[in-house]
Design an enzyme around this catalytic site. Structure first.
Site, PDB file in Angstrom:
ATOM      1  N   LYS A  58      22.645  -0.702 -11.193  1.00  0.00           N
ATOM      2  CA  LYS A  58      22.399   0.672 -11.648  1.00  0.00           C
ATOM      3  C   LYS A  58      23.598   1.552 -11.282  1.00  0.00           C
ATOM      4  CE  LYS A  58      19.246   4.494 -10.401  1.00  0.00           C
ATOM      5  NZ  LYS A  58      18.027   4.847  -9.654  1.00  0.00           N
ATOM      6  N   THR A 116      14.059   8.082  -5.085  1.00  0.00           N
ATOM      7  CA  THR A 116      14.475   8.250  -3.690  1.00  0.00           C
ATOM      8  C   THR A 116      13.511   7.637  -2.672  1.00  0.00           C
ATOM      9  OG1 THR A 116      13.437  10.411  -3.891  1.00  0.00           O
ATOM     10  CG2 THR A 116      15.839  10.364  -3.917  1.00  0.00           C
ATOM     11  N   THR A 130       5.999  -2.590  -0.789  1.00  0.00           N
ATOM     12  CA  THR A 130       7.439  -2.651  -0.485  1.00  0.00           C
ATOM     13  C   THR A 130       7.721  -2.037   0.887  1.00  0.00           C
ATOM     14  OG1 THR A 130       7.713  -2.274  -2.846  1.00  0.00           O
ATOM     15  CG2 THR A 130       9.699  -2.313  -1.537  1.00  0.00           C
TER      16      THR A 130
HETATM   17  C1  LIG Z   1       4.926   6.154 -10.844  1.00  0.00           C
HETATM   18  C2  LIG Z   1       5.773   5.807  -9.660  1.00  0.00           C
HETATM   19  C3  LIG Z   1       7.096   5.438  -9.842  1.00  0.00           C
HETATM   20  C4  LIG Z   1       7.896   5.143  -8.745  1.00  0.00           C
HETATM   21  N1  LIG Z   1       9.234   4.851  -8.927  1.00  0.00           N
HETATM   22  C5  LIG Z   1      10.019   4.659  -7.847  1.00  0.00           C
HETATM   23  C6  LIG Z   1      11.401   4.342  -8.002  1.00  0.00           C
HETATM   24  O1  LIG Z   1      11.928   4.215  -9.094  1.00  0.00           O
HETATM   25  N2  LIG Z   1      12.126   4.151  -6.885  1.00  0.00           N
HETATM   26  C7  LIG Z   1      11.598   4.243  -5.631  1.00  0.00           C
HETATM   27  O2  LIG Z   1      12.330   4.098  -4.638  1.00  0.00           O
HETATM   28  N3  LIG Z   1      10.290   4.482  -5.476  1.00  0.00           N
HETATM   29  C8  LIG Z   1       9.493   4.700  -6.529  1.00  0.00           C
HETATM   30  N4  LIG Z   1       8.169   4.929  -6.349  1.00  0.00           N
HETATM   31  C9  LIG Z   1       7.618   4.860  -4.998  1.00  0.00           C
HETATM   32  C10 LIG Z   1       7.399   3.398  -4.633  1.00  0.00           C
HETATM   33  O3  LIG Z   1       6.505   2.805  -5.551  1.00  0.00           O
HETATM   34  C11 LIG Z   1       6.838   3.273  -3.234  1.00  0.00           C
HETATM   35  O4  LIG Z   1       7.589   4.048  -2.346  1.00  0.00           O
HETATM   36  C12 LIG Z   1       6.902   1.839  -2.772  1.00  0.00           C
HETATM   37  O5  LIG Z   1       6.300   0.989  -3.696  1.00  0.00           O
HETATM   38  C13 LIG Z   1       6.239   1.683  -1.421  1.00  0.00           C
HETATM   39  O6  LIG Z   1       4.847   1.791  -1.531  1.00  0.00           O
HETATM   40  P1  LIG Z   1       3.993   1.512  -0.244  1.00  0.00           P
HETATM   41  O7  LIG Z   1       4.364   0.190   0.287  1.00  0.00           O
HETATM   42  O8  LIG Z   1       4.113   2.690   0.658  1.00  0.00           O
HETATM   43  O9  LIG Z   1       2.496   1.514  -0.778  1.00  0.00           O
HETATM   44  P2  LIG Z   1       1.696   0.411  -1.628  1.00  0.00           P
HETATM   45  O10 LIG Z   1       2.568  -0.381  -2.515  1.00  0.00           O
HETATM   46  O11 LIG Z   1       0.563   1.159  -2.255  1.00  0.00           O
HETATM   47  O12 LIG Z   1       1.118  -0.590  -0.541  1.00  0.00           O
HETATM   48  C14 LIG Z   1      -0.013  -0.265   0.226  1.00  0.00           C
HETATM   49  C15 LIG Z   1      -0.448  -1.511   0.971  1.00  0.00           C
HETATM   50  O13 LIG Z   1      -1.462  -1.140   1.894  1.00  0.00           O
HETATM   51  C16 LIG Z   1      -2.530  -2.062   1.791  1.00  0.00           C
HETATM   52  N5  LIG Z   1      -3.758  -1.378   2.218  1.00  0.00           N
HETATM   53  C17 LIG Z   1      -4.182  -0.120   1.880  1.00  0.00           C
HETATM   54  N6  LIG Z   1      -5.355   0.138   2.483  1.00  0.00           N
HETATM   55  C18 LIG Z   1      -5.683  -0.963   3.223  1.00  0.00           C
HETATM   56  C19 LIG Z   1      -6.760  -1.327   4.070  1.00  0.00           C
HETATM   57  N7  LIG Z   1      -7.788  -0.511   4.297  1.00  0.00           N
HETATM   58  N8  LIG Z   1      -6.753  -2.550   4.633  1.00  0.00           N
HETATM   59  C20 LIG Z   1      -5.734  -3.433   4.435  1.00  0.00           C
HETATM   60  N9  LIG Z   1      -4.683  -3.145   3.648  1.00  0.00           N
HETATM   61  C21 LIG Z   1      -4.662  -1.931   3.047  1.00  0.00           C
HETATM   62  C22 LIG Z   1      -2.538  -2.490   0.331  1.00  0.00           C
HETATM   63  O14 LIG Z   1      -3.176  -3.726   0.176  1.00  0.00           O
HETATM   64  C23 LIG Z   1      -1.029  -2.599   0.091  1.00  0.00           C
HETATM   65  O15 LIG Z   1      -0.570  -3.859   0.537  1.00  0.00           O
HETATM   66  C24 LIG Z   1       7.342   5.193  -7.441  1.00  0.00           C
HETATM   67  C25 LIG Z   1       6.000   5.520  -7.264  1.00  0.00           C
HETATM   68  C26 LIG Z   1       5.218   5.837  -8.352  1.00  0.00           C
HETATM   69  C27 LIG Z   1       3.770   6.215  -8.132  1.00  0.00           C
END
Ligand SMILES: Cc1cc2nc3c(=O)[nH]c(=O)nc-3n(C[C@H](O)[C@H](O)[C@H](O)COP(=O)(O)OP(=O)(O)OC[C@H]3O[C@@H](n4cnc5c(N)ncnc54)[C@H](O)[C@@H]3O)c2cc1C
Length: 504
Positions: free
Chosen positions: A82, A348, A18
């Protein structure tokens, strides 16, 4: 200093969760016309975390900036409205076993002053009602399973967030970003090439190619491939303040009636979320692995959901709680889980994602893509992280649940910030909560009403109750009027499901 012309800029975003796709969309919509080239690299083999299904009201402005209507994105992501979060079981005080934390709305100006006023008298021992639920229209809408969108002739907009399917939101945003011209590469980054000055030079992909850029955005999730691993920016752990480091998620069938609030219920070693979508309910148990095993957590959650004998799959997740020391370092900006995470109790994280990107865009436009304001930028985000952390910590530190070591250790935890100690002390000595928060300059993290909801919602009052005669100034507000105002206002809002069926 990086001062190349805007038109020649190349931006590479690592990560297609996301955070990555939100960054791609916001940067594309703001900068694509200036000739900036944006590329997003993600590894399908690693994939996004796929949780994070509740938002704050901030997300509405994200879609507004992209010109995307609710009618378009909400059905595509099985999204619901919500009104806020209901907290069940966080306090064991009689009459305060449950309370609602709303989002701010202008209409609260008609009812919430009575809560602020009563809370001062209630803390002085006078028997006046100050359970927050009674004073917020959003609490009533959530109780009645209503949408936060009023009929067109009702003049007060209500603050609201969303619930959505995280995977579908990622897919939706990826299609939108690509339509805006963002290039998408599916490959794994296996090495990071550095320049002699310490900046990142290129990403080495597992398909053999190299990809260079002026700015790299690290959205690689808990991996922190660029900010933590390549640039070695230290990580500040919040483990001493917040014990939870694990989660287990299990979906359950769609609930009737369709709720318009998140529910957060305490468990033996943490708490469980309940997030209603149009096609399922998202459930999860956030817990401390030092206090219970993954198997115990899964069983406790399955029992709560009545899914003990069901073969529906559980997903187990690890969480790294804390933040990086610098979110923007050299030619790299960290966004999302790579920059830090404070556990999902108040949902958050995506708010923080959006704010980080928006501030980065603003600072770069103001300073013509120099890194002049990096220190200030980092300091502001760190303060924000800490401000949000303190509010989350308050939920555990002030809880009166005490049936397990987990809860007893939380309420005895000495590792709380001076800021939080100051707020609690001010509350216990009868001070005005608005003044305390404003003097501490922390109202932009959580405003006074949020603190009032948790402190009064937990039923934390320093003095024993004494009854007050009706002519006492403590009875300045007519609570029958407040009840009537909220009840009548709620008539201007439709049932949640009916509204979604009609309008989306
Ligand atoms: C249990 C839980 C509940 C949550 N609930 C909420 C909520 O209710 N509301 C809210 O706002 N947030 C919530 N969050 C946080 C939310 O999930 C994240 O902030 C959000 O999904 C963004 O994640 P991200 O994109 O930073 O990481 P990720 O979704 O982990 O994406 C990481 C990306 O990096 C890529 N990647 C990693 N390493 C490499 C590499 N070496 N080479 C190429 N690609 C790579 C992966 O393929 C992936 O596409 C929650 C988190 C958890 C753990």
């Amino acid at each position: 200093m990086h001062t190349a012309k805007i038109a020649n800029k190349q931006i590479v975003i690592l990560g297609g969760g996301t955070a990555g796709w939100m960054t791609a969309n916001l940067m594309a919509v703001k900068w694509q016309k200036s000739g900036i080239k944006i590329t997003l690299v993600e590894s399908p083999a690693i994939g996004p975390i796929g949780v994070g299904e509740g938002s704050t009201p901030q997300l509405k402005s994200f879609f507004d900036q992209l010109g995307i209507a609710e009618r378009e994105w909400m059905p595509a992501c099985h999204a619901t409205y919500k009104n806020g979060i209901r907290f069940n079981g966080w306090s064991s005080r009689k009459g305060f076993e449950s309370y609602f934390h709303p989002f701010a709305s202008r209409i609260d100006a008609f009812s919430a002053p009575a809560l602020f006023y009563n809370s001062i008298h209630r803390r002085n021992g006078l028997n006046v009602d100050c359970h927050p639920d009674r004073f917020y229209l959003s609490a009533k809408l959530a109780e009645q399973h209503k949408t936060p969108i009023p009929e067109h002739n009702f003049p007060f907009p209500i603050g609201y967030g969303y619930h959505f399917d995280a995977h579908l939101l990622g897919q939706f945003l990826s299609t939108k970003a690509k339509a805006l011209g963002v290039q998408h590469i599916q490959a794994k980054v296996v090495n990071v090439g550095m320049q002699t000055n310490g900046d990142i030079a290129h990403l080495q992909l597992d398909n053999g190619s190299k990809i260079s850029a002026d700015i790299f955005v690290d959205c690689s999730g808990f991996n922190g491939v660029l900010i933590q691993k390549a640039l070695k920016v230290p990580f500040v752990s919040f483990k001493e303040n917040l014990f939870n480091d694990s989660a287990v998620a299990i979906p359950s069938p769609v609930s009737q009636p369709l709720r318009s609030q998140t529910i957060s219920t305490t468990m033996k070693y943490g708490w469980a979320w309940d997030i209603p979508l149009t096609n399922r309910v998202g459930n999860g148990y956030v817990y401390s692995a030092e206090h219970c095993t993954a198997e115990q957590a899964e069983i406790e959650l399955r029992k709560k959901l009545n899914l003990l004998d069901s073969d529906v799959e559980a997903r187990h997740l690890k969480m790294k709680i804390g933040r990086v020391e610098k979110h923007w370092h050299r030619n790299c900006l960290a966004v999302g889980l790579s920059q830090g995470f404070i556990e999902p109790l108040e949902a958050t994280a995506l708010h923080f994602v959006q704010e980080t990107i928006e501030r980065f865009i603003e600072v770069n436009e103001k300073n013509h893509f120099s890194d002049n304001n990096q220190d200030e930028f980092n300091q502001q985000l760190n303060q924000r992280f800490e401000g949000i952390r303190d509010y989350i910590v308050a939920h555990y530190r002030l809880s009166s649940r005490d049936d397990t070591d987990y809860w007893r250790e939380n309420s005895a935890n000495p590792n709380i910030s001076n800021q939080l100690k100051h707020i609690v002390k001010g509350w216990m000595t009868g001070e005005d909560i608005s003044q305390i928060i404003q003097q501490a300059k922390i109202q932009s993290y959580y405003p006074p009403f949020s603190w009032l909801c948790i402190l009064a919602g937990y039923g934390i009052f320093p003095k024993q109750l004494t009854d007050v005669p009706q002519d006492n100034p403590a009875h300045k507000y007519d609570l029958d009027y407040v009840d009537d105002f909220i009840q009548r206002s709620s008539l201007n809002f439709k049932d949640h499901k009916t509204f979604l069926d009609l309008h989306l």
